[in-house]
Structures are given as C-alpha cells and as structure tokens.
Design a protein around this motif. Structure first.
Motif, PDB file in Angstrom:
ATOM      1  N   VAL A  33      -3.807  -8.781 -14.611  1.00  0.00           N
ATOM      2  CA  VAL A  33      -4.363  -7.488 -15.022  1.00  0.00           C
ATOM      3  C   VAL A  33      -4.405  -7.432 -16.548  1.00  0.00           C
ATOM      4  O   VAL A  33      -3.529  -7.957 -17.222  1.00  0.00           O
ATOM      5  N   ARG A  34      -5.480  -6.836 -17.073  1.00  0.00           N
ATOM      6  CA  ARG A  34      -5.554  -6.669 -18.524  1.00  0.00           C
ATOM      7  C   ARG A  34      -6.200  -5.342 -18.895  1.00  0.00           C
ATOM      8  O   ARG A  34      -6.988  -4.790 -18.149  1.00  0.00           O
ATOM      9  N   ARG A  35      -5.833  -4.869 -20.075  1.00  0.00           N
ATOM     10  CA  ARG A  35      -6.358  -3.613 -20.593  1.00  0.00           C
ATOM     11  C   ARG A  35      -7.753  -3.833 -21.135  1.00  0.00           C
ATOM     12  O   ARG A  35      -8.061  -4.900 -21.647  1.00  0.00           O
ATOM     13  N   ILE A  36      -8.599  -2.817 -21.034  1.00  0.00           N
ATOM     14  CA  ILE A  36      -9.917  -2.885 -21.668  1.00  0.00           C
ATOM     15  C   ILE A  36      -9.721  -2.348 -23.077  1.00  0.00           C
ATOM     16  O   ILE A  36      -9.601  -1.143 -23.288  1.00  0.00           O
ATOM     17  N   MET A  37      -9.656  -3.267 -24.013  1.00  0.00           N
ATOM     18  CA  MET A  37      -9.365  -2.934 -25.402  1.00  0.00           C
ATOM     19  C   MET A  37     -10.616  -2.930 -26.270  1.00  0.00           C
ATOM     20  O   MET A  37     -10.565  -2.569 -27.432  1.00  0.00           O
ATOM     21  N   ASP A  38     -11.730  -3.380 -25.720  1.00  0.00           N
ATOM     22  CA  ASP A  38     -12.984  -3.479 -26.486  1.00  0.00           C
ATOM     23  C   ASP A  38     -13.316  -2.119 -27.092  1.00  0.00           C
ATOM     24  O   ASP A  38     -13.062  -1.084 -26.497  1.00  0.00           O
ATOM     25  N   GLU A  65       0.831  -1.202   0.000  1.00  0.00           N
ATOM     26  CA  GLU A  65       0.000   0.000   0.000  1.00  0.00           C
ATOM     27  C   GLU A  65       0.867   1.254   0.000  1.00  0.00           C
ATOM     28  O   GLU A  65       2.050   1.202   0.335  1.00  0.00           O
ATOM     29  N   ASN A  66       0.266   2.380  -0.374  1.00  0.00           N
ATOM     30  CA  ASN A  66       0.916   3.694  -0.397  1.00  0.00           C
ATOM     31  C   ASN A  66       2.127   3.747  -1.322  1.00  0.00           C
ATOM     32  O   ASN A  66       3.098   4.447  -1.043  1.00  0.00           O
ATOM     33  N   PHE A  67       2.077   2.975  -2.402  1.00  0.00           N
ATOM     34  CA  PHE A  67       3.107   2.996  -3.448  1.00  0.00           C
ATOM     35  C   PHE A  67       4.479   2.597  -2.912  1.00  0.00           C
ATOM     36  O   PHE A  67       5.497   3.162  -3.296  1.00  0.00           O
ATOM     37  N   LEU A  68       4.501   1.610  -2.033  1.00  0.00           N
ATOM     38  CA  LEU A  68       5.746   1.130  -1.435  1.00  0.00           C
ATOM     39  C   LEU A  68       6.081  -0.276  -1.940  1.00  0.00           C
ATOM     40  O   LEU A  68       5.238  -0.970  -2.486  1.00  0.00           O
ATOM     41  N   GLY A  69       7.313  -0.655  -1.709  1.00  0.00           N
ATOM     42  CA  GLY A  69       7.761  -1.991  -2.095  1.00  0.00           C
ATOM     43  C   GLY A  69       8.133  -2.053  -3.562  1.00  0.00           C
ATOM     44  O   GLY A  69       8.243  -1.039  -4.258  1.00  0.00           O
ATOM     45  N   GLN A  70       8.326  -3.269  -4.000  1.00  0.00           N
ATOM     46  CA  GLN A  70       8.688  -3.521  -5.393  1.00  0.00           C
ATOM     47  C   GLN A  70       7.630  -2.912  -6.319  1.00  0.00           C
ATOM     48  O   GLN A  70       6.446  -2.939  -6.006  1.00  0.00           O
ATOM     49  N   SER A  71       8.062  -2.356  -7.458  1.00  0.00           N
ATOM     50  CA  SER A  71       7.094  -1.799  -8.404  1.00  0.00           C
ATOM     51  C   SER A  71       7.504  -2.135  -9.834  1.00  0.00           C
ATOM     52  O   SER A  71       8.678  -2.376 -10.112  1.00  0.00           O
ATOM     53  N   HIS A  72       6.501  -2.156 -10.697  1.00  0.00           N
ATOM     54  CA  HIS A  72       6.737  -2.437 -12.113  1.00  0.00           C
ATOM     55  C   HIS A  72       5.751  -1.635 -12.946  1.00  0.00           C
ATOM     56  O   HIS A  72       4.602  -1.449 -12.551  1.00  0.00           O
ATOM     57  N   GLU A  73       6.215  -1.190 -14.109  1.00  0.00           N
ATOM     58  CA  GLU A  73       5.340  -0.478 -15.032  1.00  0.00           C
ATOM     59  C   GLU A  73       4.807  -1.457 -16.058  1.00  0.00           C
ATOM     60  O   GLU A  73       5.559  -2.248 -16.629  1.00  0.00           O
ATOM     61  N   LEU A  74       3.508  -1.395 -16.301  1.00  0.00           N
ATOM     62  CA  LEU A  74       2.856  -2.261 -17.279  1.00  0.00           C
ATOM     63  C   LEU A  74       2.340  -1.418 -18.428  1.00  0.00           C
ATOM     64  O   LEU A  74       1.796  -0.331 -18.214  1.00  0.00           O
ATOM     65  N   VAL A  75       2.498  -1.932 -19.626  1.00  0.00           N
ATOM     66  CA  VAL A  75       1.925  -1.299 -20.810  1.00  0.00           C
ATOM     67  C   VAL A  75       1.074  -2.294 -21.597  1.00  0.00           C
ATOM     68  O   VAL A  75       0.473  -1.942 -22.600  1.00  0.00           O
ATOM     69  N   ASP A  76       1.053  -3.536 -21.129  1.00  0.00           N
ATOM     70  CA  ASP A  76       0.208  -4.543 -21.762  1.00  0.00           C
ATOM     71  C   ASP A  76      -0.332  -5.493 -20.705  1.00  0.00           C
ATOM     72  O   ASP A  76      -0.056  -5.351 -19.519  1.00  0.00           O
ATOM     73  N   ASP A  77      -1.106  -6.478 -21.116  1.00  0.00           N
ATOM     74  CA  ASP A  77      -1.732  -7.418 -20.202  1.00  0.00           C
ATOM     75  C   ASP A  77      -0.687  -8.260 -19.481  1.00  0.00           C
ATOM     76  O   ASP A  77       0.398  -8.513 -20.006  1.00  0.00           O
ATOM     77  N   CYS A  78      -1.030  -8.716 -18.293  1.00  0.00           N
ATOM     78  CA  CYS A  78      -0.161  -9.612 -17.521  1.00  0.00           C
ATOM     79  C   CYS A  78      -1.040 -10.700 -16.920  1.00  0.00           C
ATOM     80  O   CYS A  78      -1.855 -10.425 -16.048  1.00  0.00           O
ATOM     81  N   ASP A  79      -0.882 -11.926 -17.399  1.00  0.00           N
ATOM     82  CA  ASP A  79      -1.750 -13.009 -16.945  1.00  0.00           C
ATOM     83  C   ASP A  79      -1.327 -13.621 -15.609  1.00  0.00           C
ATOM     84  O   ASP A  79      -2.068 -14.397 -15.022  1.00  0.00           O
ATOM     85  N   ASN A  80      -0.130 -13.256 -15.123  1.00  0.00           N
ATOM     86  CA  ASN A  80       0.291 -13.770 -13.828  1.00  0.00           C
ATOM     87  C   ASN A  80       1.369 -12.845 -13.235  1.00  0.00           C
ATOM     88  O   ASN A  80       2.548 -12.953 -13.574  1.00  0.00           O
ATOM     89  N   ILE A  81       0.957 -11.964 -12.346  1.00  0.00           N
ATOM     90  CA  ILE A  81       1.862 -10.977 -11.739  1.00  0.00           C
ATOM     91  C   ILE A  81       2.958 -11.666 -10.928  1.00  0.00           C
ATOM     92  O   ILE A  81       4.118 -11.278 -10.974  1.00  0.00           O
TER      93      ILE A  81
END
Length: 174
Positions: free
Chosen positions: A167-172, A96-112
């Motif tokens: 997580v996935r993008r809403i591409m519809d 929470e509060n933007f702490l810990g490990q972080s990653h930027e996503l630009v596409d879908d990820c079927d298993n974080i």
C-alpha cells in the motif's frame, strides 16, 4: 482541479470528451475510449462503469493507447483524486468486518506480509489521505484506490480473489 480528455480511438483520434470530475459511465459521452490525455491532476480510470473493475492510476501525461498502462478493455469510468495536504492514516485488518490482526499505517508499506506478519488484508479504515493498495509486494499487480472511509470488505469492491500485499500514499501534487 483536474482535467482529463478521453478519445474514442488510439493516438488521440476520433471524438473526445473533456472531464473535470468523476464520471461513472463514459458510454453517455463516447462509444469507447482507447486513449486519454491528463492535462492536470490525477485520476483513477476503470474498465467497467460505476468505478468497478480493474483500476489504473494516471497522472499528468499522454496515454496514446489504453493497453500501454495495462488496460485490456476500453476505459468505462473515472474518478478525480482530490489534492490532499496533511497527514496520512489508515488502519488495515487481516479479516473482513475489521476483525483479526490490525495495524495503523501512516506511510507506505511495500510488503504487508513481511512487515506486519499478516497473511492478508481484507478490510480497512482510511482516516486521512488517499491510498493505492496493490495485490503484489513492491506496488505491483492490480491496484485499488481508497479514499477516506470504511471498507468492511475489500473483496466486495470488485476484486474477489485479490490478495492485497502493499500500500502507498498518493503523494503526487494532483
């Protein structure tokens, strides 16, 4: 622009209410909602007022029984998902509060967990696009709709105890 029609009874029976935007409390229009028809656009429906509780993503189509897409109670609120043309970008954080490990996503990820070796995702910042996060890998289980904004605690959005795993993008073309 989107349009969804809600019906009090299953199989599109009973009184109805046409909606073309967000609706925070369906009880102002219907005593209950057990079926709906999405004529255009995409919507997220909720089983509690004020966009809380379990969420379900609906695209154009007919939903003759709220139980057919996993809802255990009546539809209580809905949110229109605006069309997004452009890039998608979000940053996920392990704590929470933007702490810990972080990653930027630009596409879908079927298993974080597998892709980023993160034990959990508890906060995020959505910079571009609209996203759906799921509690299980491969876009299964309960979901959460995220639009651009900062989410300091995903648990505070009404999903305590929910572990977010994909997580996935809403591409519809909503």
């Amino acid at each position: 622009m989107g349009k969804i029609i809600f019906y009090e009874e299953r199989n599109f029976q009973g009184r109805h209410y046409e909606c073309m935007s967000d609706c925070s409390d369906m009880s102002s229009f219907l005593s209950r909602c057990h079926s709906c028809r999405v004529e255009s656009g995409c919507f997220v429906v909720y089983d509690r007022p004020n966009f809380l509780g379990n969420q379900y993503f609906l695209r154009r189509g007919e939903y003759s029984d709220y139980g057919s897409f996993g809802m255990s109670d009546s539809i209580r609120s809905c949110r229109l998902i605006p069309q997004h043309r452009g890039s998608f970008r979000m940053r996920i954080f392990e704590r929470e509060n933007f702490l810990g490990q972080s990653h930027e996503l630009v596409d879908d990820c079927d298993n974080i967990v597998d892709r980023y070796r993160m034990s959990d995702c508890q906060s995020c910042s959505v910079m571009d696009g609209h996203w759906l996060m799921y509690e299980q890998p491969h876009y299964r289980g309960r979901m959460m709709y995220l639009r651009p904004g900062e989410y300091r605690s995903l648990r505070e959005l009404g999903h305590s105890g929910m572990r977010l795993s994909s997580v996935r993008r809403i591409m519809d073309s909503c």
